[in-house]
Design a protein around this motif. Structure first.
Motif, mmCIF file in Angstrom:
data_model
loop_
_atom_site.group_PDB
_atom_site.id
_atom_site.type_symbol
_atom_site.label_atom_id
_atom_site.label_comp_id
_atom_site.label_asym_id
_atom_site.label_seq_id
_atom_site.Cartn_x
_atom_site.Cartn_y
_atom_site.Cartn_z
ATOM 1 N N TRP A 277 59.233 35.835 39.578
ATOM 2 C CA TRP A 277 58.843 37.185 39.215
ATOM 3 C C TRP A 277 57.673 37.618 40.083
ATOM 4 O O TRP A 277 56.829 36.815 40.430
ATOM 5 N N SER B 168 54.710 40.863 39.979
ATOM 6 C CA SER B 168 54.217 41.813 38.998
ATOM 7 C C SER B 168 53.299 42.810 39.653
ATOM 8 O O SER B 168 52.637 42.517 40.648
ATOM 9 N N SER C 147 50.680 43.472 38.528
ATOM 10 C CA SER C 147 49.340 42.948 38.280
ATOM 11 C C SER C 147 48.792 42.193 39.483
ATOM 12 O O SER C 147 47.606 41.880 39.527
ATOM 13 N N ARG D 152 49.147 30.089 39.600
ATOM 14 C CA ARG D 152 50.269 30.578 38.796
ATOM 15 C C ARG D 152 49.742 31.484 37.685
ATOM 16 O O ARG D 152 48.672 31.256 37.135
ATOM 17 N N ILE D 153 50.559 32.489 37.363
ATOM 18 C CA ILE D 153 50.227 33.410 36.283
ATOM 19 C C ILE D 153 51.333 33.350 35.242
ATOM 20 O O ILE D 153 52.509 33.351 35.586
ATOM 21 N N HIS D 154 50.935 33.282 34.004
ATOM 22 C CA HIS D 154 51.899 33.318 32.905
ATOM 23 C C HIS D 154 51.518 34.522 32.045
ATOM 24 O O HIS D 154 50.418 34.576 31.520
ATOM 25 N N GLU D 155 52.432 35.497 31.932
ATOM 26 C CA GLU D 155 52.108 36.678 31.140
ATOM 27 C C GLU D 155 53.022 36.791 29.938
ATOM 28 O O GLU D 155 54.219 36.537 30.037
ATOM 29 N N ALA D 156 52.452 37.175 28.816
ATOM 30 C CA ALA D 156 53.234 37.414 27.598
ATOM 31 C C ALA D 156 52.939 38.831 27.126
ATOM 32 O O ALA D 156 51.784 39.226 27.026
ATOM 33 N N VAL D 157 53.993 39.585 26.873
ATOM 34 C CA VAL D 157 53.851 40.983 26.483
ATOM 35 C C VAL D 157 54.338 41.170 25.059
ATOM 36 O O VAL D 157 55.421 40.703 24.704
ATOM 37 N N ARG E 134 48.971 39.197 27.389
ATOM 38 C CA ARG E 134 48.165 37.969 27.417
ATOM 39 C C ARG E 134 48.485 37.256 28.713
ATOM 40 O O ARG E 134 49.643 36.929 28.984
ATOM 41 N N ARG E 135 47.479 37.031 29.532
ATOM 42 C CA ARG E 135 47.713 36.425 30.833
ATOM 43 C C ARG E 135 46.929 35.120 30.939
ATOM 44 O O ARG E 135 45.733 35.081 30.671
#
Lengths: 255, 181
Positions: B6, B8, B10, B118-123, B148-149
């Motif tokens: 992915w 983003s 961001s 690495r980025i982990h995003e939760a929406v 939440r990142r």
């Protein structure tokens, strides 16, 4: 931690809804832990300067939403599973021949029973954002396949997928019948492999249709994913609008 | 999923910046001829909220460094960003001091030897709390998007958790993925 909801609050909602909103946030953020007790009715009455009946109405809302459990007279607990996690990446690629739908396989991996019902298959004039994404002119039609996804028999998602008619005509997609492995598998067979997926995630208050389809207990936000799937040469092969109950689901993206 | 990546919108906000360059938000909004700004509402050590403790793998209530900001566009509050760092990394640094960090916190982290990898995003989405309604000038029927990142560094260690609350109206989060299969 949570502010008092004063009776003369500028917030126009009834007091029980405001109390529910504040408790809901504390549950979502983990301040009240899954499996733990919510404050007692007496504590909540004191904190919110509310009557017992109002506090019970607020707790009733949270129970209806599946966030809290408990019988009258005993303490009310935060339900163990607060939010389902969805990995949108798991749904875009076609299933291997003979496999079940990708998202159902995902659900099974989490120990849940996933199923879907096909609500409608029809040639329709799509909404403006879908029309633009598909590159159609105003009034032009697309094929709509509409599903409701269920996890453990609770409706969790309303999915409306739109396909260009030139791809869909003459295929099994036109019929109101499920397609083995899902439409991505069928499109892949026809040579349209998904190469790129673009998601736009937003939230809004549920429409009447979403409210009914997802059996929402109250006015709750919908997490909306607008997905465009592109094949070779950036050809748009699918545009999907996914609506989930915002208080139960969380989307995860990694990059 | 390993080969599917992915990207983003961001991305500009998670990369370290060169010395003397303004923060990513000011620069991004200037590109669109709008005035982006931010107000630092808090910086210092606090007890870790549950989801932050979970992300860092530390006990709930253990100390973390927090920076809480109100992000503005043309003077209007458009986002509440609470950023958390492990105390082991950020305590005693400029990150724990309530004043602006030149080039931004991400650059500061890089100087401390932690580069985001690495980025982990939760929406998710929900209705706003009363505090959020006040802070973001929202009505009670305007939902908020919660992002939440979790950022991990090149060693795979979580170095930053951001909890962002933004009015959902007119707001989209964009994610794009190449499907390599």
């Amino acid at each position: 931690m949570t502010p008092k909801a004063a009776p003369e609050s500028p917030d126009g909602r009834p007091l029980h809804e405001r109390i529910a909103a504040d408790l809901r946030e504390a549950i979502m953020s983990g301040d009240f832990e899954p499996g733990g007790n919510l404050p007692s009715t007496e504590q909540l009455k004191a904190r919110f300067e509310a009557s017992g009946a109002t506090v019970q109405k607020a707790l009733g809302l949270l129970k209806d939403e599946g966030l809290a459990v408990g019988r009258p007279g005993s303490s009310v607990q935060v339900r163990a599973h607060r939010r389902q996690i969805m990995h949108p990446a798991a749904y875009s690629a076609p299933a291997a021949p003979g496999d079940t739908y990708r998202w159902i396989a995902e659900a099974e991996n989490r120990g849940q029973a996933g199923r879907s019902t096909l609500r409608e298959v029809a040639e329709v004039v799509p909404p403006a954002d879908v029309r633009v994404a598909l590159g159609l002119i105003e009034g032009e039609r697309a094929l709509l396949r509409e599903q409701i996804l269920y996890l453990d028999d609770e409706p969790c998602e309303l999915v409306k997928s739109y396909y260009p008619l030139e791809l869909a005509r003459g295929t099994a997609m036109m019929h109101k019948k499920k397609i083995r492995g899902g439409t991505p598998a069928l499109l892949a067979e026809a040579g349209y492999l998904p190469r790129r997926t673009v998601d736009k995630v937003s939230a809004c208050i549920a429409t009447q249709e979403q409210y009914e389809a997802l059996r929402l207990p109250s006015d709750l936000p919908i997490l909306r994913t607008f997905r465009v799937v592109l094949s070779d040469d950036d050809r748009v092969i699918e545009v999907t609008e996914m609506a989930k109950a915002g208080h139960l689901y969380e989307l995860q993206y990694e990059y | 999923m390993a080969s599917d990546e992915w990207v983003s919108a961001s991305a500009p906000y998670v990369a370290p910046r060169h010395n003397g360059v303004s923060d990513a938000w000011t620069e991004e909004s200037a590109k669109r001829s709008r005035k982006g700004g931010q107000k630092l509402a808090f910086a210092g050590e606090i007890e870790a909220p549950p989801e932050v403790a979970e992300a860092f793998g530390i006990p709930e209530g253990a100390s973390v460094v927090a920076r809480k900001r109100v992000i503005t566009l043309d003077g209007d509050p458009i986002e509440l960003t609470d950023t958390y760092y492990p105390a082991s990394l950020a305590a005693g640094t400029a990150l724990a001091v309530p004043s602006k960090i030149k080039g931004g916190a991400v650059t500061m982290l890089a100087q401390l030897g932690h580069n985001p990898d690495r980025i982990h995003e939760a929406v998710s989405a929900r209705m706003p709390s009363r505090e959020e309604q006040d802070a973001l000038h929202l009505g009670s029927q305007d939902p908020v998007l919660i992002l939440r990142r979790v950022t991990t560094d090149t060693e795979g260690a979580p170095i930053q958790v951001d909890l962002m609350t933004m009015p959902a109206r007119g707001r989209h989060l964009n994610y794009e993925m190449q499907v390599n299969r």
